[in-house]
Enzyme design. Structure first.
Site, PDB file in Angstrom:
ATOM      1  CG  HIS A  94      -1.883  -1.099   1.311  1.00 18.41           C
ATOM      2  ND1 HIS A  94      -2.996  -1.155   0.507  1.00 18.41           N
ATOM      3  CD2 HIS A  94      -1.925  -2.212   2.096  1.00 18.41           C
ATOM      4  CE1 HIS A  94      -3.690  -2.247   0.791  1.00 18.41           C
ATOM      5  NE2 HIS A  94      -3.060  -2.908   1.746  1.00 18.41           N
ATOM      6  CG  HIS A 104      -2.676  -9.870  -3.971  1.00 17.20           C
ATOM      7  ND1 HIS A 104      -3.224 -10.741  -4.884  1.00 17.20           N
ATOM      8  CD2 HIS A 104      -2.355 -10.616  -2.882  1.00 17.20           C
ATOM      9  CE1 HIS A 104      -3.249 -11.959  -4.375  1.00 17.20           C
ATOM     10  NE2 HIS A 104      -2.719 -11.916  -3.171  1.00 17.20           N
ATOM     11  CB  VAL A 107       3.770 -17.923  -6.367  1.00 19.73           C
ATOM     12  CG1 VAL A 107       3.595 -17.200  -7.691  1.00 19.73           C
ATOM     13  CG2 VAL A 107       4.923 -17.317  -5.589  1.00 19.73           C
ATOM     14  N   GLY A 256      -5.390 -22.140  11.416  1.00 18.42           N
ATOM     15  CA  GLY A 256      -4.578 -21.756  12.567  1.00 18.42           C
ATOM     16  C   GLY A 256      -3.306 -21.039  12.177  1.00 18.42           C
ATOM     17  N   GLY A 257      -3.335 -20.344  11.047  1.00 19.03           N
ATOM     18  CA  GLY A 257      -2.170 -19.570  10.616  1.00 19.03           C
ATOM     19  C   GLY A 257      -1.922 -18.389  11.542  1.00 19.03           C
TER      20      GLY A 257
END
Length: 301
Positions: A94, A104, A107, A256-257
């Site tokens: 940004h 954005h 990969v 759960g990242g």
């Protein structure tokens, strides 16, 4: 399938992109390594209050677990209950200047594993541009690099992935595109691992060429409070898409990242207004009439 080879590439890609962005901004990214208790971890590289970038993050993650979350099996119910391993690089930038677009890129590689069965694997990724004040030459440049990245894999990929990008980055509740698109692909596993990996690498490797020239061209244009106000308003659409529709955000939160890394894509200053639209014929209205229209920016071959 060679997961270690993919992981090595992604780590190097993150380092190369961060180095290129630090050169463009003149500031430094903070590196933050983290572990995921359920398995895996990653490195988040974040810049805040840079010279050019108001906020940006380049995230590498490599996670594994015993059961796929719902967001990963929605389209493939036969994979429910399989163990998984996933790795990817995801970034959102940004810039401070409203004339410089948000970008954005992502990969990723995914494998669903079951004992006694062949792993089911696929690649995904793409890049897309979200201007606040559009410039046709920027849109053309960005799409030209996207097309160039895919050309070695076959001329059929750019029109297919361009259309997919327009359809994916669409705010259904607003009935408008998020930006001017780019390319997007998912579930890529044909014809073989090497071909799919090479295509994905080409997308990642072309990111700096697609974005940095646009950033450098726009980051020093004069602007005032009006432009910053419109930028903050349009950034609200970015937040809405990421929290409501984006599969990557949903997968990260459901699996759960690391929340700080997942939500680093959100802009630092955002505004919402009730039932607002720009005055007809204004520079702000031009974004809607000339750019957020799902246009073919390159001549069709």
């Amino acid at each position: 399938m060679d997961f270690a080879q993919v992981k090595d590439y992604l780590v190097n890609l993150q380092n190369n992109i961060v180095a290129g962005l630090e050169q463009a901004d003149g500031g430094s990214f903070r590196r933050d390594s983290w572990d995921r208790p359920e398995g895996g971890g990653g490195t988040s590289c974040v810049i805040e209050e840079g010279n050019v970038l108001e906020r940006g993050g380049v995230n590498f993650s490599h996670v594994h677990g015993k059961g796929l979350p719902a967001s990963a099996t929605a389209a493939r119910p036969e994979l429910a209950g399989r163990a998984f391993e996933a790795a990817g690089v995801s970034l959102v930038l940004h810039p401070r200047n409203p004339y410089a677009p948000t970008v954005h890129m992502n990969v990723r590689f995914f494998a669903a594993i079951k004992e006694g069965a062949e792993p089911v694997w696929w690649f995904g990724g793409g890049m897309d541009l979200t201007p606040y004040y559009g410039f046709e030459e920027d849109a053309i440049h960005f799409h030209q690099i996207c097309k160039h990245a895919l050309q070695p894999s076959g001329s059929e990929y750019y029109p297919r992935f361009k259309k997919w990008c327009d359809e994916y980055f669409y705010l259904k509740h607003r009935k408008e595109p998020r930006g001017i698109g780019g390319v997007f692909f998912d579930d890529l596993n044909q014809p073989d691992f090497v071909t799919c990996f090479n295509l994905t690498k080409s997308v990642g490797d072309q990111f700096l060429a697609a974005y940095v020239p646009i950033l450098q061209k726009r980051c020093n244009l004069p602007y005032g409070e009006r432009e910053r106000d419109f930028q903050a308003y349009r950034r609200g659409r970015y937040v809405e898409f990421n929290l409501v529709w984006d599969r990557g955000t949903l997968f990260g939160l459901q699996s759960g990242g690391r929340t700080e890394s997942i939500l680093m894509s959100l802009p630092p200053i955002v505004k919402w207004r009730y039932d607002w639209s720009p005055a007809a014929g204004s520079p702000e209205a031009k974004l809607y009439t000339d750019f957020l229209i799902g246009k073919d920016w390159l001549p069709l071959d």
